[in-house]
Structure formats: C-alpha cells, structure tokens
Design an enzyme around this catalytic site. Structure first.
Site, PDB file in Angstrom:
ATOM      1  N   ASP A 139       0.861  -1.185   0.000  1.00 17.44           N
ATOM      2  CA  ASP A 139       0.000   0.000   0.000  1.00 17.44           C
ATOM      3  C   ASP A 139       0.895   1.232   0.000  1.00 17.44           C
ATOM      4  OD1 ASP A 139      -2.122   1.678   0.051  1.00 17.44           O
ATOM      5  OD2 ASP A 139      -2.953   0.980   1.951  1.00 17.44           O
ATOM      6  N   ILE A 140       1.331   1.631  -1.206  1.00 11.16           N
ATOM      7  CA  ILE A 140       2.290   2.731  -1.325  1.00 11.16           C
ATOM      8  C   ILE A 140       1.656   4.001  -1.892  1.00 11.16           C
ATOM      9  CG2 ILE A 140       4.211   1.124  -1.539  1.00 11.16           C
ATOM     10  CD1 ILE A 140       4.238   1.750  -4.570  1.00 11.16           C
ATOM     11  N   LYS A 141       0.526   3.860  -2.602  1.00 14.15           N
ATOM     12  CA  LYS A 141      -0.219   5.000  -3.167  1.00 14.15           C
ATOM     13  C   LYS A 141       0.692   5.991  -3.884  1.00 14.15           C
ATOM     14  CE  LYS A 141      -4.144   4.827   0.048  1.00 14.15           C
ATOM     15  NZ  LYS A 141      -3.687   3.784   0.996  1.00 14.15           N
ATOM     16  N   ARG A 142       1.627   5.474  -4.650  1.00 13.18           N
ATOM     17  CA  ARG A 142       2.525   6.343  -5.389  1.00 13.18           C
ATOM     18  C   ARG A 142       1.863   6.852  -6.663  1.00 13.18           C
ATOM     19  NH1 ARG A 142       4.978   6.063  -0.915  1.00 13.18           N
ATOM     20  NH2 ARG A 142       7.114   5.301  -0.758  1.00 13.18           N
TER      21      ARG A 142
END
Length: 308
Positions: A103-106
């Site tokens: 879950d990095i939401k880059r």
C-alpha cells in the site's frame, strides 16, 4: 499475479486481505520492552518491536488469509530501520505463500514513476545485475496525474507479472471533495473507473486483469456502478471493520462468480486482542486473536455473499 491472488482466495475461501499497519501503541508491552532492552529507545528498537509483532500475526494467519497489505507509511515513520522491516515483512509473507499488496499509493510522472514501479514491483539494474528492492506482488497507485503516472507501473506489471490497484473511490470521509465532483454529468470516480478498465485491457488473463481498483466499503452504493464499469477488474475494498463497513455492504463489489473483490481489514484484525469479544486472549495471544478475527470476518462476508 491476479491468478495467484484468486487461487489463494479460493484455497482459503476468504476474500480477505489483512492490513499490516503497525503502530507502537498496538504492540503488546512485553514485545516493545524486550526490543528496547536490546536496541534502546531508538528507531532500531521500535522497528524490532514492529517486526516481532508482524511475525507473530503472520505466523497465525498465513493459512487462513490469502493476502496482506502493509502500508508503507507505518514503516517509513521509523526511518531506515522501519523500511528494513517493511522489506523483511514482504519477504516473510511471500515465503509463507501469501500475496503481498504494497500500500504505497505512489503517483508521479516519467522517470520518477518508473523508479517507484521498479522499487516496489520491479527490478533495478546495478552493474551487470538485476536486483529486486522490495518485491511486492501488487501495489496501490494514485491516478491523479493521469496515464503519465500510471503507464510506468503498467509496463513493469507486464514485464514482471505483477499487478496494481488504482485509487478510484476511497473510504475516507472527505474523498467526495474531489472524487464526487460532477464532470460532464457524472462523478469523477466513474471517469477514473472507466480509465482503469481501459488500462487493464492489455493486462488481462482469463476473467480478470492485472489492473484493479480501490473502492471503499464505506460507500456501498457505489459498488454496483463500479462493478459494471470495471467487469474484469479486481476491486480492493478498504473500510471494513474499524471504519464501519460490514459484510452486507460488500455484495455489489463482487461478481456473480463470487470473485472480483478482496476486502481489507487492518486494526480490526491486528489489534483484535484489545477489542470487545476477544477477552479470552491475553496480550501474549495477539496472533491467535488476529486469526479468530480473520475467521469472524470470513464468516460475515461469506454469509453476505450466500456462501454459507
């Protein structure tokens, strides 16, 4: 990678992903005290406590939950020692056969987006070698910059047989400030969903694509619309449990085959030993409490889907 995720879901009969989002306040004191004795009240000590906590949970849930979702911010807050624990956690879960959703939401453009993709689901070339930095199976991606930000991830997905979940309609209360804005007669999240469906066309294997979506359980009325707009996209559904979502809220996120969605719970599982209904578990049984929470969630979702 979506094929492995589906296989794990069918094996465990649990369309569930466990959010490994540790905070020091979640961890039993005996673990933090031991870590501080060894490393001091330092970032290294905090990271060691997080690692022992994660490991205790993973050892109890790996055979009943198909996937985990470590939120990288919870590790970054402990600096480099925390990122090392993130790397160890990813590797340990993969050793156990679990699918790891980073879950990095880059979301950026050009070489920056490519660097994020290589770091998390790809490889980096160092001299004559190709090295895997973190090695997640799937990552979350913010589409706000459009195709320029997403395409580098899609390229790595195709090369490495990995996957992405694109943020479409998030579970937080203020998501509507932008996501619900009406654009040409329709909310913005519907336009994003259509783009997710388009992005996935070249990355489909069988009934589902490697490009999925994130849509919150806290907005169940949206599920039916998104399911129609993205028939071949898996939907990662956060917001279950601590944020208020229930099994009955999830039905429309799934396809008639009982697949098509995977539901996340973080605090509801990893801090179960502190919650009402789990009084039989002491702090030393935090992993066993997490296992029970997974099974309770599994029964709730299965009942809502008519699997029971």
């Amino acid at each position: 990678m979506i094929e492995k995720l589906i296989a794990n879901i069918e094996k465990t009969k649990a369309p569930i992903v466990v959010g490994l989002d540790p905070m020091l306040s979640y961890i039993p004191e005996y673990i933090t005290e031991k870590a501080f004795e060894e490393y001091g009240e330092t970032l290294e000590g905090a990271a060691e406590a997080v690692w022992q906590y994660n490991k205790g949970i993973i050892d109890e849930i790996y055979d009943v939950a198909p996937a985990v979702k470590p939120q990288i911010a919870m590790y970054e807050q402990f600096g480099i020692p925390g990122l090392k624990v993130f790397e160890k956690t990813v590797a340990y879960c993969k050793e156990k056969g679990m699918v790891v959703i980073g879950d990095i939401k880059r979301g950026d453009i050009g070489s920056t987006s490519a660097a994020y993709a290589n770091a998390h689901i790809g490889k980096i070339h160092v001299g004559s070698k190709s090295i895997v930095p973190f090695g997640e199976d799937i990552v979350t991606v913010n589409p706000y910059l459009g195709s320029d930000g997403v395409n580098p991830f899609l390229k790595v997905c195709k090369e490495e047989n990995k996957g992405v979940f694109i943020l479409v309609k998030t579970s937080n209360p203020s998501s509507g400030e932008f996501q619900d804005r009406i654009i040409d007669g329709r909310p913005l999240y519907e336009w994003v969903a259509e783009k997710v469906n388009e992005w996935g066309q070249d990355l489909c294997k069988g009934d589902y694509c490697e490009v999925g979506a994130v849509a919150g359980a806290t907005y169940p009325e949206v599920g039916k619309t998104l399911r129609k707009l993205m028939p071949k996209s898996y939907i990662l559904v956060p917001g279950y449990g601590a944020q208020g979502g229930k099994g009955k809220d999830l039905v429309h996120f799934f396809n008639p085959d009982g697949l098509g969605a995977i539901v996340n719970s973080s605090r509801g599982i990893i801090t179960a030993y502190k919650q009402a209904g789990y009084e039989e578990f002491s702090d030393k049984d935090f992993g066993a409490a997490a296992r029970k929470a997974v099974k309770v969630m599994q029964e709730d979702i299965a009942g809502a889907l008519g699997w029971l």
